[in-house]
Design an enzyme around this catalytic site. Structure first.
Site, PDB file in Angstrom:
ATOM      1  N   GLU A 111       0.821  -1.207   0.073  1.00 57.13           N
ATOM      2  CA  GLU A 111       0.071   0.104  -0.067  1.00 57.13           C
ATOM      3  C   GLU A 111       0.826   1.342  -0.021  1.00 57.13           C
ATOM      4  O   GLU A 111       1.920   1.460   0.643  1.00 57.13           O
ATOM      5  CB  GLU A 111      -0.900   0.017   1.376  1.00 57.13           C
ATOM      6  CG  GLU A 111      -1.824   1.229   1.552  1.00 57.13           C
ATOM      7  CD  GLU A 111      -2.547   0.965   2.890  1.00 57.13           C
ATOM      8  OE1 GLU A 111      -3.603   2.113   2.881  1.00 57.13           O
ATOM      9  OE2 GLU A 111      -2.074   0.303   3.676  1.00 57.13           O
ATOM     10  N   LYS A 165      -9.501   2.314  -1.903  1.00 54.62           N
ATOM     11  CA  LYS A 165      -9.597   1.661  -0.887  1.00 54.62           C
ATOM     12  C   LYS A 165     -11.021   2.121  -0.324  1.00 54.62           C
ATOM     13  O   LYS A 165     -11.347   3.413  -0.114  1.00 54.62           O
ATOM     14  CB  LYS A 165      -8.715   2.226   0.249  1.00 54.62           C
ATOM     15  CG  LYS A 165      -8.628   1.667   1.452  1.00 54.62           C
ATOM     16  CD  LYS A 165      -7.246   1.886   2.330  1.00 54.62           C
ATOM     17  CE  LYS A 165      -7.235   1.205   3.493  1.00 54.62           C
ATOM     18  NZ  LYS A 165      -5.999   1.706   4.318  1.00 54.62           N
ATOM     19  N   CYS A 189      -5.405  -3.151   2.628  1.00 55.51           N
ATOM     20  CA  CYS A 189      -5.016  -2.869   4.139  1.00 55.51           C
ATOM     21  C   CYS A 189      -6.172  -3.298   4.782  1.00 55.51           C
ATOM     22  O   CYS A 189      -6.663  -4.375   5.056  1.00 55.51           O
ATOM     23  CB  CYS A 189      -4.305  -1.852   4.459  1.00 55.51           C
ATOM     24  SG  CYS A 189      -3.656  -1.528   5.990  1.00 55.51           S
TER      25      CYS A 189
END
Length: 277
Positions: free
Chosen positions: A42, A112, A146
């Site tokens: 990330e 995300k 994540c």
């Protein structure tokens, strides 16, 4: 069977050119060892621990943009694909994103969706695109980032879309050891897919990232694991037929399970209800 690589590397905050050069260097190494897809952490291009939107914004770029264009040429030269994290600029909005790039250019990007109150995610816009699966490097690949990995619905949706492999570029901070130790295996096993989490190492503004990148097979068995305190590149072969074979026969007519058939979606209504205050 295609080989994938995870590049658990250190990253320099706010230095895109240095980080891109490191990505290119690692791609040369992984491609030479036969990897058709290499996954980076990330925010691998930009770093993560920004203190404000104004500080982060100059280091963002559009997708497609300068880094996807440069990596397209590298992937064409090396005959490979890459997934890497970056900050995406879209008008006034800033997204924590990752891009999948290959010899023919940008294959797909992801923004995300689940944002923790941490690092640059305190200032980014929640992702506005649904989870999706993309064909590249001989596989069907899903992407999330994540904190998304802590929401089992994320990987489940991509499994239902036909993913062979779900990748998780991540920046796990201290406190995430159980994600690294158990959730990666669980996401793989519960969906009968390959699951690959690529973390970083090093320190940014007091956060020492925990490493422990891992690739698991559809049974949840680790194929490769990295340490918590140093750079390392992991490799594994992906047997797409194994990921697509959802019916598992352990003892014929006595012990058989089917990760698709045995679902009971009519019983899961609460999962899809919007949050309430």
């Amino acid at each position: 069977m295609p080989t994938i690589a995870l590049a658990q590397i250190d990253i320099t905050l706010a230095d895109r050119e240095r980080n891109l050069s490191r990505i290119i260097q690692v791609l040369g190494e992984t491609a030479a060892k036969g990897a058709k897809l290499t996954v980076f952490p990330e925010a691998a291009l930009t770093g993560y621990c920004y203190d404000s939107l104004d500080e982060a914004r100059p280091h963002a770029e559009p997708i497609p943009g300068p880094s996807t264009q440069r990596l397209t040429g590298i992937c064409r030269e090396l005959g490979c694909h890459v997934v890497y994290g970056l900050l995406e600029a879209d008008g006034n909005r800033l997204f924590n994103a990752c891009a999948l790039v290959g010899p023919d250019g940008l294959v797909a990007s992801y923004r995300k969706i689940h944002l923790p109150f941490l690092g640059v995610d305190r200032f980014t816009t929640p992702g506005d695109r649904a989870f999706a699966v993309h064909e590249a490097a001989g596989m069907k690949i899903g992407m999330h980032i994540c904190y998304d990995g802590g929401f089992p619905e994320s990987a489940r949706v991509m499994m239902l879309q036909g993913a062979d492999l779900v990748v998780l570029p991540t920046n796990w901070p201290p406190g995430s050891q159980c994600m690294a130790g158990f959730a990666v295996n669980t996401r793989a096993m519960e969906n009968n897919i390959y699951y690959a989490a690529c973390d970083r190492v090093g320190t940014e503004r007091g956060f020492r990232f925990i490493g422990q990148s891992k690739i698991c097979d559809p049974s949840g068995r680790p194929l490769a694991e990295a340490p918590h305190d140093r750079e390392e590149i992991l490799y594994a072969e992906i047997d797409v037929e194994k990921a697509r074979r959802k019916k598992i026969i352990r003892v014929p007519n006595l012990h058989e399970i089917d990760r698709l058939r045995d679902r009971r979606p009519e019983m899961y209504g609460e999962i899809a209800k919007p949050k309430t205050q």
